[in-house]
Scaffold this active site. Structure first.
Site, PDB file in Angstrom:
ATOM      1  N   ASN A 172     -15.221   2.692 -25.837  1.00 42.55           N
ATOM      2  CA  ASN A 172     -15.320   3.609 -24.704  1.00 42.55           C
ATOM      3  C   ASN A 172     -16.762   3.724 -24.252  1.00 42.55           C
ATOM      4  OD1 ASN A 172     -14.318   6.040 -23.030  1.00 42.55           O
ATOM      5  ND2 ASN A 172     -15.989   6.928 -24.236  1.00 42.55           N
ATOM      6  N   GLU A 173     -17.000   3.514 -22.966  1.00 41.27           N
ATOM      7  CA  GLU A 173     -18.328   3.733 -22.352  1.00 41.27           C
ATOM      8  C   GLU A 173     -19.470   3.210 -23.227  1.00 41.27           C
ATOM      9  OE1 GLU A 173     -18.746   7.812 -21.035  1.00 41.27           O
ATOM     10  OE2 GLU A 173     -17.183   7.543 -19.521  1.00 41.27           O
ATOM     11  N   GLU A 292     -10.597   6.889 -16.672  1.00 40.37           N
ATOM     12  CA  GLU A 292     -11.067   8.282 -16.621  1.00 40.37           C
ATOM     13  C   GLU A 292     -11.444   8.589 -15.187  1.00 40.37           C
ATOM     14  OE1 GLU A 292     -13.965   9.776 -19.431  1.00 40.37           O
ATOM     15  OE2 GLU A 292     -13.213   8.412 -20.983  1.00 40.37           O
TER      16      GLU A 292
HETATM   17  O1  AHR Z   1     -13.635  13.080 -20.445  1.00 42.53           O
HETATM   18  C1  AHR Z   1     -14.839  13.566 -20.970  1.00 42.53           C
HETATM   19  C2  AHR Z   1     -15.811  12.472 -21.367  1.00 42.53           C
HETATM   20  O2  AHR Z   1     -16.253  11.817 -20.212  1.00 42.53           O
HETATM   21  C3  AHR Z   1     -15.282  11.352 -22.225  1.00 42.53           C
HETATM   22  O3  AHR Z   1     -15.315  11.641 -23.573  1.00 42.53           O
HETATM   23  C4  AHR Z   1     -16.206  10.227 -21.910  1.00 42.53           C
HETATM   24  O4  AHR Z   1     -15.602   8.962 -22.056  1.00 42.53           O
HETATM   25  C5  AHR Z   1     -16.689  10.509 -20.510  1.00 42.53           C
HETATM   26  O5  AHR Z   1     -18.045  10.412 -20.377  1.00 42.53           O
END
Ligand code: AHR
Length: 501
Positions: A172-173, A292
């Site tokens: 993730n990211e 997201e």
């Molecule tokens: O959704 C909140 C946060 O936003 C998540 O943990 C992250 O992936 C994003 O920066």
């Protein structure tokens, strides 16, 4: 009154909507899991400790996919902590959100609960502090039938049949310096490629999402995707996009143009993917997972490092207004408009944490304003997305330049013959008459016009007034000579349903 017009034709198809466009996201963050979906002592809790009142609202949202368990959380997560007898599970520090993680919910409970919600789990693996081994073991645990260490452990833990998780995020990211185990593009690209290979050896039927940029303002946006795709193009099925929107100061006009920004973001990533396809002479076309997206008032968040350690703290429990709901509605329109490339999208998150559903510990659960456009689009926005080119007034914004007052898309359900128009009127003061040319159909009849608007654009739903803001059924739609006309109230999200014969 202002006017805009658009013409619909079943021949002008963009693509069939992948139902997974209406996914959401459950992170071990704040109160999304604990006292959100899961609260054993709650009066509505089922035998597994999951809240019945929250579950009812989740089902109403119709989310075919639920991403889990993070988010930033996953980059420090040990998935093995969340399996086996609950009393033996360790209490750990979650370094992403400075929280105490009790591990009372893990992959078995979540995957089982998600299926009961009518959703398929979309699992992220930890490519921050962990890597290939933990990821391939997790696929073996969830997807292998039996006869191996991890699959037999799952069976001993009470899940005889494999969870059969098809969708997997490779971290993730990972481009974000805030991420535990942050990587450069080439470090991530190599790790993602080798992890993908190993995971697919365990289960060749899985689909994989490579991390794109955390957001479009990242300094490495574009070059990150390019580097990652150079290593992973043939190994993954999707590249991820994340984007959050908020009103800056009193510039509501710009905030209402968030959908225009989302359009440009998607089109930039599509261009990068197609460039990588050309350079690498790849056969397949890469699709996108917008896993997201939402409105999030990030400017009000003090930042992770300023949080006090706590168990299930109240984190980013944004209370959404009518304006926020209209923006969420237009972001859904943008996703639909790109249904040819965006196959998965996850509204972040599902409960309490920047969520359409709110709940109080020991108390009620309710729908935020944003719940309504999401639930209605998820219910009726299924079928073939039609190409729509609204002609009408524009206005100037400091953020996105000149933008159309009306944002619209339409979906044709070929089975029932129904056509549904989703439209936003970004004008904050004036209603707008929208003419929809439907001459391509012999016998469409007006079904309903539902709109979300309010005299007070800042109105919200709260525990005390959970239904302060709800959609209104309007009876203004007229049909004559192959044209349907509806009046879109000022600052509104609208759904106009036309029934086939
Ligand atoms: O959704 C909140 C946060 O936003 C998540 O943990 C992250 O992936 C994003 O920066």
């Amino acid at each position: 009154m202002q006017h805009a017009a658009l013409a619909l034709d079943p021949a002008f198809r963009i693509a069939e909507v992948d139902p997974r466009l209406y996914g959401s996201f459950v992170e071990h963050m704040g109160r999304c899991v604990y006292t959100g979906i899961y609260e054993p002592g709650h009066e509505t809790a089922d035998g597994e400790g999951f809240r019945g009142d929250v579950a009812e609202l989740v089902r109403e949202l119709r989310t075919p996919v639920l991403r889990y368990p993070g988010g930033n959380f996953v980059s420090g997560y040990t998935w093995e902590d969340g399996i086996g007898p609950r009393e033996d599970r360790p209490r750990r520090l979650d370094l992403a959100w400075r929280s105490y993680e009790t591990n009372q919910v893990g992959v078995d409970e979540f995957a089982t609960w998600a299926r009961r919600m009518g959703s398929e789990p979309m699992m992220a693996v930890n490519l921050g502090t962990r890597g290939i081994d933990a990821a391939r073991n997790l696929v073996e645990y969830t997807n292998h039938p039996s006869g191996t260490y991890w699959s037999d452990l799952r069976r001993r833990n009470g899940t005889a049949q494999p969870h059969g998780i098809k969708l997997w995020c490779l971290g993730n990211e990972m481009d974000g310096p805030w991420q535990i185990g942050h990587k450069t593009a080439s470090e991530y690209a190599r790790l993602a490629a080798e992890t993908a290979r190993a995971m697919r050896r365990v289960d060749p039927s899985i689909e994989l999402v490579a991390c794109g940029s955390s957001h479009q303002r990242m300094p490495t946006f574009g070059t990150w995707e390019e580097t990652v795709l150079r290593e992973t193009y043939d190994l993954v099925d999707y590249v991820s996009l994340h984007s959050y929107y908020e009103q800056r100061g009193d510039d509501r006009a710009s905030f209402l143009a968030s959908g225009v920004n989302m359009d440009r973001f998607i089109e930039s990533v599509v261009a990068t993917c197609d460039h990588a396809r050309g350079v690498g002479q790849h056969r397949k076309r890469m699709n996108l997972s917008f896993d997201e997206w939402n409105v999030w008032y990030q400017s009000k968040f003090p930042g992770e490092s300023n949080l006090d350690w706590a168990e299930r703290p109240r984190l980013i429990e944004d209370e959404y207004s009518v304006v926020d709901a209209v923006v969420v509605g237009s972001l859904l329109i943008s996703l639909l408009r790109h249904a040819d490339r965006v196959k998965i999208a996850c509204l972040a998150q599902l409960v309490n944490v920047i969520a359409p559903i709110r709940s109080e510990p020991g108390g009620p659960a309710w729908r935020q304003t944003t719940f309504h456009p999401f639930a209605l689009t998820s219910r009726h926005g299924r079928g073939i997305v039609l190409r729509v080119e609204p002609a009408g007034p524009t206005y100037e914004t400091s953020w996105m330049g000149e933008v159309p007052v009306v944002d619209a898309t339409a979906v044709h359900d070929e089975e029932t013959g129904a056509v549904t128009v989703f439209a936003v009127n970004r004008d904050q003061h004036e209603p707008l008459a929208l003419d929809v040319d439907v001459r391509s159909w012999a016998n469409l009849t007006v079904g309903e016009h539902v709109a979300l608007f309010d005299d007070d654009p800042q109105a919200t739903n709260t525990v005390g007034q959970p239904d302060r803001v709800t959609p209104t059924r309007l009876s203004d739609v007229k049909a004559a000579d192959g044209t349907v006309t509806a009046v879109l109230p000022a600052l509104s999200w609208n759904m106009i349903r036309l029934s086939g014969a």
